[in-house]
Design a protein around this motif. Structure first.
Motif, PDB file in Angstrom:
ATOM      1  N   VAL A   1      26.595  29.026  40.412  1.00 16.07           N
ATOM      2  CA  VAL A   1      27.628  29.918  39.896  1.00 16.07           C
ATOM      3  C   VAL A   1      27.205  31.381  40.042  1.00 16.07           C
ATOM      4  O   VAL A   1      27.837  32.155  40.769  1.00 16.07           O
ATOM      5  N   VAL A   2      26.149  31.760  39.358  1.00 16.25           N
ATOM      6  CA  VAL A   2      25.740  33.175  39.384  1.00 16.25           C
ATOM      7  C   VAL A   2      25.190  33.545  40.750  1.00 16.25           C
ATOM      8  O   VAL A   2      25.403  34.657  41.246  1.00 16.25           O
ATOM      9  N   GLY A   3      24.509  32.597  41.397  1.00 22.62           N
ATOM     10  CA  GLY A   3      24.002  32.867  42.741  1.00 22.62           C
ATOM     11  C   GLY A   3      25.106  33.201  43.720  1.00 22.62           C
ATOM     12  O   GLY A   3      24.941  34.055  44.602  1.00 22.62           O
ATOM     13  N   SER A   4      26.257  32.548  43.585  1.00 28.04           N
ATOM     14  CA  SER A   4      27.375  32.850  44.480  1.00 28.04           C
ATOM     15  C   SER A   4      27.930  34.244  44.214  1.00 28.04           C
ATOM     16  O   SER A   4      28.404  34.924  45.141  1.00 28.04           O
ATOM     17  N   VAL A   5      27.864  34.698  42.955  1.00 20.86           N
ATOM     18  CA  VAL A   5      28.320  36.050  42.630  1.00 20.86           C
ATOM     19  C   VAL A   5      27.339  37.071  43.192  1.00 20.86           C
ATOM     20  O   VAL A   5      27.741  38.103  43.754  1.00 20.86           O
ATOM     21  N   VAL A   6      26.037  36.803  43.043  1.00 26.37           N
ATOM     22  CA  VAL A   6      25.018  37.680  43.636  1.00 26.37           C
ATOM     23  C   VAL A   6      25.218  37.774  45.148  1.00 26.37           C
ATOM     24  O   VAL A   6      25.133  38.857  45.748  1.00 26.37           O
TER      25      VAL A   6
ATOM     26  N   HIS B   1      30.823  41.805  40.823  1.00 27.12           N
ATOM     27  CA  HIS B   1      31.760  40.711  41.069  1.00 27.12           C
ATOM     28  C   HIS B   1      31.775  39.759  39.885  1.00 27.12           C
ATOM     29  O   HIS B   1      30.829  39.696  39.099  1.00 27.12           O
ATOM     30  N   GLN B   2      32.850  39.005  39.794  1.00 30.22           N
ATOM     31  CA  GLN B   2      33.030  38.009  38.739  1.00 30.22           C
ATOM     32  C   GLN B   2      33.228  36.643  39.386  1.00 30.22           C
ATOM     33  O   GLN B   2      33.878  36.524  40.425  1.00 30.22           O
ATOM     34  N   TYR B   3      32.664  35.627  38.769  1.00 32.64           N
ATOM     35  CA  TYR B   3      32.776  34.284  39.333  1.00 32.64           C
ATOM     36  C   TYR B   3      34.199  33.769  39.236  1.00 32.64           C
ATOM     37  O   TYR B   3      34.851  33.876  38.197  1.00 32.64           O
ATOM     38  N   GLU B   4      34.657  33.202  40.320  1.00 32.86           N
ATOM     39  CA  GLU B   4      35.956  32.546  40.359  1.00 32.86           C
ATOM     40  C   GLU B   4      35.738  31.099  40.774  1.00 32.86           C
ATOM     41  O   GLU B   4      35.248  30.826  41.867  1.00 32.86           O
ATOM     42  N   PRO B   5      36.083  30.145  39.909  1.00 32.52           N
ATOM     43  CA  PRO B   5      35.926  28.735  40.287  1.00 32.52           C
ATOM     44  C   PRO B   5      36.782  28.409  41.503  1.00 32.52           C
ATOM     45  O   PRO B   5      37.753  29.104  41.803  1.00 32.52           O
ATOM     46  N   PRO B   6      36.449  27.356  42.216  1.00 35.33           N
ATOM     47  CA  PRO B   6      37.286  26.930  43.344  1.00 35.33           C
ATOM     48  C   PRO B   6      38.731  26.728  42.895  1.00 35.33           C
ATOM     49  O   PRO B   6      38.986  26.315  41.752  1.00 35.33           O
ATOM     50  N   PRO B   7      39.670  27.017  43.763  1.00 40.22           N
ATOM     51  CA  PRO B   7      41.086  26.976  43.355  1.00 40.22           C
ATOM     52  C   PRO B   7      41.558  25.596  42.933  1.00 40.22           C
ATOM     53  O   PRO B   7      42.557  25.484  42.207  1.00 40.22           O
ATOM     54  N   PHE B   8      40.872  24.543  43.358  1.00 36.04           N
ATOM     55  CA  PHE B   8      41.340  23.191  43.023  1.00 36.04           C
ATOM     56  C   PHE B   8      40.931  22.756  41.613  1.00 36.04           C
ATOM     57  O   PHE B   8      41.356  21.697  41.151  1.00 36.04           O
TER      58      PHE B   8
ATOM     59  N   ALA C   1      25.816  42.062  39.372  1.00 32.88           N
ATOM     60  CA  ALA C   1      25.927  43.330  40.107  1.00 32.88           C
ATOM     61  C   ALA C   1      24.723  43.489  41.030  1.00 32.88           C
ATOM     62  O   ALA C   1      23.634  42.986  40.745  1.00 32.88           O
ATOM     63  N   VAL C   2      24.968  44.187  42.120  1.00 35.42           N
ATOM     64  CA  VAL C   2      23.891  44.582  43.031  1.00 35.42           C
ATOM     65  C   VAL C   2      24.042  46.070  43.303  1.00 35.42           C
ATOM     66  O   VAL C   2      25.131  46.543  43.647  1.00 35.42           O
ATOM     67  N   ASP C   3      22.952  46.818  43.107  1.00 40.69           N
ATOM     68  CA  ASP C   3      22.934  48.260  43.338  1.00 40.69           C
ATOM     69  C   ASP C   3      22.230  48.571  44.650  1.00 40.69           C
ATOM     70  O   ASP C   3      21.234  47.937  45.003  1.00 40.69           O
ATOM     71  N   LEU C   4      22.734  49.569  45.343  1.00 41.84           N
ATOM     72  CA  LEU C   4      22.041  50.113  46.513  1.00 41.84           C
ATOM     73  C   LEU C   4      21.084  51.197  46.050  1.00 41.84           C
ATOM     74  O   LEU C   4      21.468  52.091  45.282  1.00 41.84           O
ATOM     75  N   LEU C   5      19.841  51.115  46.486  1.00 36.73           N
ATOM     76  CA  LEU C   5      18.807  52.071  46.105  1.00 36.73           C
ATOM     77  C   LEU C   5      18.381  52.880  47.327  1.00 36.73           C
ATOM     78  O   LEU C   5      18.634  52.483  48.477  1.00 36.73           O
ATOM     79  N   PRO C   6      17.728  54.028  47.136  1.00 40.30           N
ATOM     80  CA  PRO C   6      17.257  54.827  48.267  1.00 40.30           C
ATOM     81  C   PRO C   6      16.405  54.009  49.232  1.00 40.30           C
ATOM     82  O   PRO C   6      15.652  53.124  48.822  1.00 40.30           O
TER      83      PRO C   6
END
Length: 771
Positions: A547-552, A592-599, A482-487
């Motif tokens: 993996v997690v970096g792509s979600v970030v 967001h949740q990680y989704e592996p490549p469709p292949f 998750a990423v939060d927007l802050l003031p």
């Protein structure tokens, strides 16, 4: 409203730059607070563990010396544990031994006291009466099966045997023996590896306390949600009653993946019984004795090839020593098997992988996760095959190396980001491999003529490592961030991926900065706490960045798009638009949740398909000098050519490759857990030898960027484990070139090289680690 020419967020462009580490200043100045540095909580006491002195036995009694003052000492035994199981893969490991011990150093009694000196004396006042039972201390005895020392949990392992897990992997013709009979050349060999201690700079440690909300724990760890799961199980709690947070952590290398769960339960048990906070910090000896190690492994290989060296058949048996309990052995064995074919094309494959229980401390996660053991075997076998065929190893390897469009042993089609030839060719070029080999042979002849007793050698390895969980693992895990927007237009990253020294906080900030357009210094990183961050999955398996970096990245991009839409509609700066959005919505978060490549498709039953979304590739070339009198090996230079996909932070990428290669060098040459009757004889840094800065060779490191289209920052791949895989075989090949001694068993200590020079080492003579 701010005028248009006033300061806006910095433009994107920090990915690919070696910016200052976000944790660098605090660690250099010594202000970073590790768990033992945290201020004492009111009423805090210290915990300790009383452990078994024997590898296997029945507990007849536990006696507490009546002459000792126990009035202010808290005592916990198995009967105090609500659910006496350490939750992980199989429910076979107790929190505290109750009736039987299955390995030396197994915990039996916990103690706590405010006075540390008295706590030490209290441990000596606990007398364990254990009836010794015959232990199984090596895999050969475990496989033989006449002494079964492991009880398989329901639906797990093979009942009435010591077999913890078994896999079979096939490709091509079912009858590989018939295929071998049709080959022009057939070669067999056995290759073994040994225990390795992670030896992170900061020992294991936790701090635990209870309140009306439940149990709280802060500790040195890689995987807060593993610890969370273990506490929920052991205390029969609801998930919301457990809060686990990571302290600043001084290294892990896999050793702080599963083991902190045990220590966390111990501290929480003492805290619950005493009603006071409890801190437990291992000293180095206890840490080495009690915690997990790299799995010892024996690989038996038979291969067949054509007259010109084209590979045709691979038949292989992999046997790993799990130790006394399952821990993470099934997945370590799996990854080892999936990398056992190396980087080579094999039309026909039959591989069996087996893990067996022994009465040694449980083995577990360690950088590389099973792959270094099997890559050692296949690389040394390829060197042996080259010698048998009378060709240079690099020529044979290049002829058979996997390239884009080929299929792996699991039938996985290599679709993209395949840099095997590029890494191999750049390794050959950077090291001047062909020229140096000739120069070295000439120099060795000159030295021999002069009666000099040192010889030079050069050797190489080519290898790959899968990034992310195996097969369907990432889909099952459903890792989130998750990423939060802050003031003021700031961001906060929330993820369970921990920084254990590898630079996660810095790299995630870089990824988020480019995705959102916010300056790195305006991005916060939340402390990984199970009450604050979503479950991103464990910090393991070379998955953190890819993996997690792509979600970030996806989360940050969403936040940036929402703020920029507000900015376009209403004007003003990014910060002003962010503040308006916060006023309108109250809070703004992207999850967001990680989704592996469709292949990616994997068949768990058949053990076929896409084992990993992609592989990182690497070539190591080692130059060594060996003393023919003492058989000491000095690694002079290591050429490292590693494909990272996209280097988010080039300096830290090089640091990973060089640090991992130094660790591999230690495994190859120095590090050896010395056993006697199931007990460790060298549980200290004075006699468990690891490389220091003085031992480090000259590194010549080249980053290859062959982007993975589904990786963050323009194609980053996971590389944390990759460099551990190839250092040992490259060094062994160089030693062989220098001395003519082909060693198939680690470590390459002077004593073993000497014995090998006399022909004293049989294929399995070094594979009895604890006997």
């Amino acid at each position: 409203m701010t005028a248009p020419n006033e300061k806006e967020p910095k433009s994107a462009g920090v990915v690919g730059k070696s910016i200052s580490r976000s944790d660098g200043v605090a660690k250099v100045l010594g202000t970073a607070r590790y768990v033992d540095d945290l201020p004492a909580l009111p009423g805090e006491i210290h915990g300790a563990t009383v452990r078994s002195p024997v590898p296997r036995g029945r507990i007849r009694s536990v006696r507490f010396d009546p002459s000792f003052d126990w009035s202010d000492v808290i005592v916990v035994q198995a009967s105090d544990v609500p659910v006496n199981v350490v939750a992980l893969i199989a429910d076979d490991q107790p929190v505290l031994a109750a009736k039987q011990v299955n390995h030396a150093y197994e915990p039996i009694v916990l103690l706590a006291c405010a006075d540390r000196r008295k706590l030490t004396l209290a441990k000596l006042a606990v007398h364990l009466d254990i009836e010794p039972l015959v232990p199984v201390l090596d895999v050969a005895t475990a496989l033989e099966g006449s002494n079964v020392v492991w009880t398989a949990p329901a639906g797990f392992g093979e009942p009435n045997t010591n077999v913890v897990k078994r896999y079979v992997l096939t490709k091509g013709e079912v009858d590989v023996d018939a295929e071998l009979a049709r080959c022009a050349h057939v070669l067999s060999g056995a290759y073994s590896t040994h225990h390795q201690e992670q030896l992170y700079i900061e020992p294991q440690g936790v701090l635990s306390w209870w309140d009306d909300d439940g149990v709280h724990l802060v500790g040195s760890m890689q995987c807060p949600f593993y610890v969370h799961k273990a506490l929920v199980k052991a205390f029969a709690l609801e998930p919301h009653q457990v809060d686990v947070a990571q302290a600043v952590t001084g290294g892990g290398f896999g050793g702080k993946e599963e083991y902190p769960s045990i220590l966390a339960i111990h501290a929480a048990l003492l805290s619950r019984k005493s009603g006071r906070p409890v801190r437990m910090i291992y000293d180095r000896t206890e840490d080495i004795e009690a915690t997990t190690k790299r799995h010892p492994c024996l690989c038996e290989i038979t291969t067949g090839c054509d007259a010109d060296g084209t590979l045709r058949v691979l038949k292989m048996r992999v046997v790993m020593d799990a130790g006394a309990y399952v821990t993470l052995t099934p997945v370590v064995l799996s990854r080892g098997l999936l990398h056992a074919a190396g980087t080579y094309r094999w039309p026909n494959v039959f591989m069996e992988a087996i893990a067996v229980a022994t009465n040694t401390p449980p083995n577990g996660a360690f950088r590389g996760f099973g792959a270094p053991q099997t890559i050692w075997a296949i690389e040394r076998h390829m060197d042996a095959l080259a010698a048998y065929l009378g060709t240079d190893p690099m020529v044979l390897k290049r002829k058979n190396v996997l390239v884009e469009g080929d299929t792996t042993a699991t039938g996985q089609l290599l679709r993209t980001s395949v840099s095997s030839l590029e890494c191999l060719d750049k390794g050959s070029s950077a090291s001047r491999y062909v020229e140096r080999r000739a120069e070295i042979e000439k120099e060795n002849r000159r030295r021999a003529q002069r009666g000099e007793r040192k010889r030079l050698g050069i050797g190489a390895s080519i290898f790959m490592h899968g990034a992310g969980f195996t097969g369907s693992g990432e889909r099952v895990l459903q890792g989130k961030a998750a990423v939060d927007l802050l003031p003021g237009g700031r961001l906060r990253i929330r993820t369970a991926s921990t920084d254990i020294g590898q630079g996660t906080e810095t790299v995630f900030r870089q990824i988020a900065s480019d995705a959102c357009g916010v300056a790195v210094e305006d991005i916060d990183f939340a402390v990984p706490s199970t009450k604050v961050v979503p479950n991103s999955g464990p910090t393991v398996a070379s998955r953190t960045v890819m993996v997690v970096g792509s979600v970030v990245e996806a989360c940050a991009r969403e936040i940036g798009d929402r703020v920029k839409t507000e900015q376009v509609e209403q004007g003003g700066t990014f910060a002003e638009a962010a503040d308006r959005l916060l006023v309108k919505e109250g809070s703004v978060t992207a999850l967001h949740q990680y989704e592996p490549p469709p292949f990616v498709h994997w068949d768990d039953e058949a053990y076929k398909g896409d084992a990993y979304p992609c592989f990182a590739w690497m070539c190591d070339v080692a130059e060594v000098e060996v003393d023919l009198d003492t058989f000491e090996t000095d690694v002079k230079k290591l050429y490292l050519i590693g494909d990272v996909g996209k280097a988010i932070h080039p300096t830290m990428c090089k640091g990973q490759l060089e640090g991992g290669s130094l660790q591999a060098m230690g495994w190859a040459l120095f590090e050896e857990v010395v056993w006697k009757d199931g007990l460790i004889q060298n549980p200290r840094m004075t006699n468990y030898i690891i490389p220091t800065a003085l031992d480090a060779p000259v590194f010549d490191t080249t980053l290859v960027e062959c982007p993975f289209p589904y990786g963050p920052g323009g194609g980053a791949k996971g590389i944390g484990e990759l460099p551990m895989d190839g250092g040992a075989p490259a060094i062994a090949a160089a030693v062989e070139h220098a001395t003519g001694i082909a060693v198939h068993h680690l470590p390459l200590t002077p004593e073993r090289l000497f014995e090998a020079s006399l022909g004293r080492l049989s294929p399995t003579s070094t594979f009895h680690p604890a006997a």
